[in-house]
Design an enzyme around this catalytic site. Structure first.
Site, PDB file in Angstrom:
ATOM      1  N   ASP A  10       0.857  -1.209   0.000  1.00 11.34           N
ATOM      2  CA  ASP A  10       0.000   0.000   0.000  1.00 11.34           C
ATOM      3  C   ASP A  10       0.885   1.249   0.000  1.00 11.34           C
ATOM      4  OD1 ASP A  10      -0.850   0.394   3.563  1.00 11.34           O
ATOM      5  OD2 ASP A  10       0.968  -0.406   2.600  1.00 11.34           O
ATOM      6  N   ASP A  15       6.818   1.274   1.869  1.00 13.36           N
ATOM      7  CA  ASP A  15       6.550   0.285   0.818  1.00 13.36           C
ATOM      8  C   ASP A  15       7.412   0.587  -0.414  1.00 13.36           C
ATOM      9  OD1 ASP A  15       3.889   1.108   2.271  1.00 13.36           O
ATOM     10  OD2 ASP A  15       3.535  -0.956   1.613  1.00 13.36           O
ATOM     11  N   ASN A  39      -2.557   2.574   3.493  1.00 14.46           N
ATOM     12  CA  ASN A  39      -2.003   3.906   3.802  1.00 14.46           C
ATOM     13  C   ASN A  39      -2.812   5.004   3.124  1.00 14.46           C
ATOM     14  OD1 ASN A  39       0.258   3.300   5.422  1.00 14.46           O
ATOM     15  ND2 ASN A  39       1.405   2.645   3.600  1.00 14.46           N
ATOM     16  N   THR A 124       3.014  -6.065   2.620  1.00 19.44           N
ATOM     17  CA  THR A 124       3.479  -4.952   3.459  1.00 19.44           C
ATOM     18  C   THR A 124       2.365  -3.933   3.712  1.00 19.44           C
ATOM     19  OG1 THR A 124       4.260  -3.654   1.573  1.00 19.44           O
ATOM     20  CG2 THR A 124       5.842  -5.188   2.594  1.00 19.44           C
ATOM     21  N   ASN A 166      -1.209  -2.288   9.869  1.00 23.48           N
ATOM     22  CA  ASN A 166      -1.594  -3.258   8.832  1.00 23.48           C
ATOM     23  C   ASN A 166      -2.574  -4.311   9.366  1.00 23.48           C
ATOM     24  OD1 ASN A 166      -0.028  -2.064   6.868  1.00 23.48           O
ATOM     25  ND2 ASN A 166       1.741  -3.408   7.212  1.00 23.48           N
ATOM     26  N   HIS A 238       9.685   0.219   7.975  1.00 26.01           N
ATOM     27  CA  HIS A 238       8.985  -1.021   8.309  1.00 26.01           C
ATOM     28  C   HIS A 238       9.043  -2.058   7.180  1.00 26.01           C
ATOM     29  CE1 HIS A 238       7.053   1.226  11.612  1.00 26.01           C
ATOM     30  NE2 HIS A 238       6.715   2.145  10.735  1.00 26.01           N
ATOM     31  N   ASP A 239       8.524  -1.695   6.013  1.00 30.34           N
ATOM     32  CA  ASP A 239       8.289  -2.680   4.954  1.00 30.34           C
ATOM     33  C   ASP A 239       9.580  -3.205   4.356  1.00 30.34           C
ATOM     34  OD1 ASP A 239       5.443  -0.731   3.875  1.00 30.34           O
ATOM     35  OD2 ASP A 239       5.611  -2.293   5.398  1.00 30.34           O
TER      36      ASP A 239
HETATM   37  O1  RIB Z   1       2.627   0.030  10.756  1.00 31.47           O
HETATM   38  C1  RIB Z   1       3.494   0.186   9.668  1.00 31.47           C
HETATM   39  C2  RIB Z   1       2.864  -0.311   8.415  1.00 31.47           C
HETATM   40  O2  RIB Z   1       1.688   0.443   8.129  1.00 31.47           O
HETATM   41  C3  RIB Z   1       3.760  -0.143   7.179  1.00 31.47           C
HETATM   42  O3  RIB Z   1       3.472  -1.154   6.257  1.00 31.47           O
HETATM   43  C4  RIB Z   1       3.338   1.184   6.636  1.00 31.47           C
HETATM   44  O4  RIB Z   1       3.565   1.288   5.223  1.00 31.47           O
HETATM   45  C5  RIB Z   1       1.861   1.137   6.913  1.00 31.47           C
HETATM   46  O5  RIB Z   1       1.251   0.397   5.870  1.00 31.47           O
HETATM   47 CA    CA Z   2       2.841  -0.579   3.971  1.00 33.60          CA
END
Ligand code: RIB
Ligand code: CA
Length: 309
Positions: A10, A15, A39, A124, A166, A238-239
């Site tokens: 997303d 990402d 997102n 992701t 997520n 994160h991703d």
């Molecule tokens: O909590 C972080 C996640 O939420 C990541 O994947 C970020 O891109 C959002 O989608």
């Molecule tokens: Ca994401």
């Protein structure tokens, strides 16, 4: 031997960096990018995925748009983090390419069925597409190698005190995935908040090429949220940690635990209940990230992104 992967995402600043890391890494072969509302709305996340591939000069990689809302809940976006476009910061022309006609769920099923090697799925974003894949095409499980998802947390959440975005966005879908019996790896906030990148990384990347400059602009915007909320001078990417776990399986410390998803409580909806001390007697159903060398992660991401145009 390159691992075939599909990234279901997303975009989303992190990402986008995850996609570029995958494109720059010979250890993986990106068979496709699928998109989901999360997102931002599906139109934005799909446009953003197309944009990332155009910046990287990889429009050979197909993009398939998926679900525009969670299984049984309304879509709630994270524009407070990623901006109205879902990827605010970089100033780029709209993409000229378009997604394939197939729905993401059909695209993933067809791509897995056609692959001569087991495919690793790297979700992701919210897990809506993946849950529907498992529901409508159960036979694909035989040719899914691993499923390495960014989501959840052993400890604190980020969208709520209890839940990571997520999983919170589509807890019913997440529960289906954790109960699927697949070789699931959960890359949660406990790890991703050790995998920080900031303006210093961006300024090293900016002169390396169009992708480097793009990531620098992404980081400049993304850091603003994490400065405001967490007092950090960098952002958890994160991703990209999920993709990094496929490329470098030894980088993230992890162990197997049972993970359940809260789908009822208003207070803790979307919480990943990780049996960290194995007190429930439930059979572990996921490999859960525990720690990562954040400095090493950042250096490796900079080195790989620097290879791109
Ligand atoms: O909590 C972080 C996640 O939420 C990541 O994947 C970020 O891109 C959002 O989608
Ligand atoms: Ca994401």
């Amino acid at each position: 031997m390159s691992t075939p992967i599909i990234i279901d995402c997303d975009p989303g600043h992190d990402d986008a960096i995850a996609i570029l890391l995958a494109l720059a890494s010979p250890e993986v072969q990106v068979l496709g990018i699928t998109t989901v509302g999360g997102n931002s709305d599906l139109e934005n996340t799909t446009r953003n995925a197309l944009t990332v591939l155009e910046v990287a000069e990889r429009t050979d990689v197909p993009v398939a748009a998926g679900c525009d809302h969670p299984l049984v809940r309304p879509l709630q976006v994270a524009d407070h983090v990623h901006g109205k476009s879902g990827m605010d910061g970089p100033r780029l022309d709209p993409p000229t390419t378009r997604p394939v006609d197939a729905h993401a769920v059909d695209f993933i099923a067809e791509t897995i069925a056609a692959s001569t090697e087991p495919v690793t799925l790297v979700p992701t974003g919210p897990l809506t597409n993946i849950a529907l894949l498992l529901r409508h095409f159960p036979d694909v499980k035989e040719n899914i190698g691993r499923l390495v998802l960014m989501g959840g947390a052993i400890g604190l959440g980020n969208r709520t005190p209890a839940a990571e975005f997520n999983i919170w966005a589509d807890p019913e879908a997440a529960s289906i995935v954790f109960e699927s019996g697949l070789d699931v790896t959960m890359v949660g906030l406990d790890v991703t908040h050790q995998a920080l990148m900031g303006r210093e990384h961006g300024e090293r990347l900016r002169p390396t090429g169009r992708c480097g400059a793009f990531v620098a602009d992404l980081l400049d915007f993304f850091v603003q949220f994490h400065e405001r909320v967490y007092g950090l001078d960098a952002s958890p990417i994160h991703d990209a940690v999920a993709v990094a776990d496929v490329i470098w399986p030894d980088l993230m410390e992890a162990d197997r635990f049972h993970v359940a998803v809260e789908t009822d409580s208003d207070l803790t909806l979307g919480r990943t209940v990780v049996d960290r001390w194995r007190v429930t007697g439930r059979e572990p159903n996921a490999r859960v990230g525990l720690a990562i060398d954040g400095r090493e992660f950042g250096e490796r991401v900079v080195e790989r992104i620097s290879r791109l145009p």
